[in-house]
Design an enzyme around this catalytic site. Sequence first.
Site, PDB file in Angstrom:
ATOM      1  N   GLY A  11     -57.437   0.220  35.682  1.00 17.39           N
ATOM      2  CA  GLY A  11     -56.729   1.392  36.191  1.00 17.39           C
ATOM      3  C   GLY A  11     -56.662   2.506  35.160  1.00 17.39           C
ATOM      4  O   GLY A  11     -57.552   2.682  34.325  1.00 17.39           O
ATOM      5  N   SER A  12     -55.566   3.230  35.180  1.00 18.15           N
ATOM      6  CA  SER A  12     -55.444   4.434  34.352  1.00 18.15           C
ATOM      7  C   SER A  12     -55.277   4.158  32.868  1.00 18.15           C
ATOM      8  O   SER A  12     -55.237   5.102  32.072  1.00 18.15           O
ATOM      9  CB  SER A  12     -54.266   5.283  34.850  1.00 18.15           C
TER      10      SER A  12
END
Length: 293
Positions: A11-12
């Site tokens: 993810g981020s």
Amino acid sequence: NRALAGTYPPGSTVKPFIALTALQHEAVVPEHEVYCPGQWRLPGQTHNYREGRGGVHGNVDLHTAIVRSCDVYFYQLAVAMVIGNVSSGLTAFGFGAPTGLDIAGEQSGIVPSPEWKKKNFSRREDQVWFPGETVITGIGQGYMLATPIQIASAGATFAARGTRFAPRLLLGAENAVTGEMSWVEPRALPSVDDHAPEHWQFVSDAMVGVTAEPRGTARTQMDGIEYQVAGKTGTAQVITIEQDEKYREEDIDERQRDHGLFVAYAPAEAPRIALGIVVENGGGGARAAAPVA
């Protein structure tokens, strides 16, 4: 052993590493602004790449995009960088390969690229790299997978401004007869030495903003800490949500809910500890993983 063998979309948490690589390749300047209306399309296509949790960030520059974790900014940044630079930048920090930890069972994870796809898919039509795959790699989704130890090791490398060592469990051994200690020297890995000092500092400052600025995604969780923490939250989708549907956690089986992730190091100005945290099916990184940190 999930720390070594559990693979998750990061993810981020990859955004700081992608941002640093983008600055190196002059794919962006820090002050470049993008308008985030909550979604984005590739030119000439109809598919909407949505902002996480349906957020709308308005005008954001690179610093703000990291602090507030703006997906729309990084969708466009990944396309501007081209997938080869995205992949090589992540690989340099140890993603896609075992960290070399001194215990068996470590998984490699995946850093996707056109070359990786050709190697791992047998049917020719499945080997084609699509522009949309570049888009979602820019936020650590799609084919990309990482282990918690890789995330922690990448965070440690960032904290050390590119100096890399294999993580280890064994520091030394004592001779049972003589009591003499023999110490195991740290094993150096290829360093990440092609970034300008001002770029390291810029991204590090943005990671501090994640935990310290009013709109940072981990600001609430880090409130009251007596030293600065550099971090980045991440939320990884387990299942695909259709274009016209919203993510409603209460309607989804627990094993299909988002993973919460957090990469961090502290104290930011003189780091001594780095963390890579994954909370399986725990929801957003700010809610689930940052409190663990």
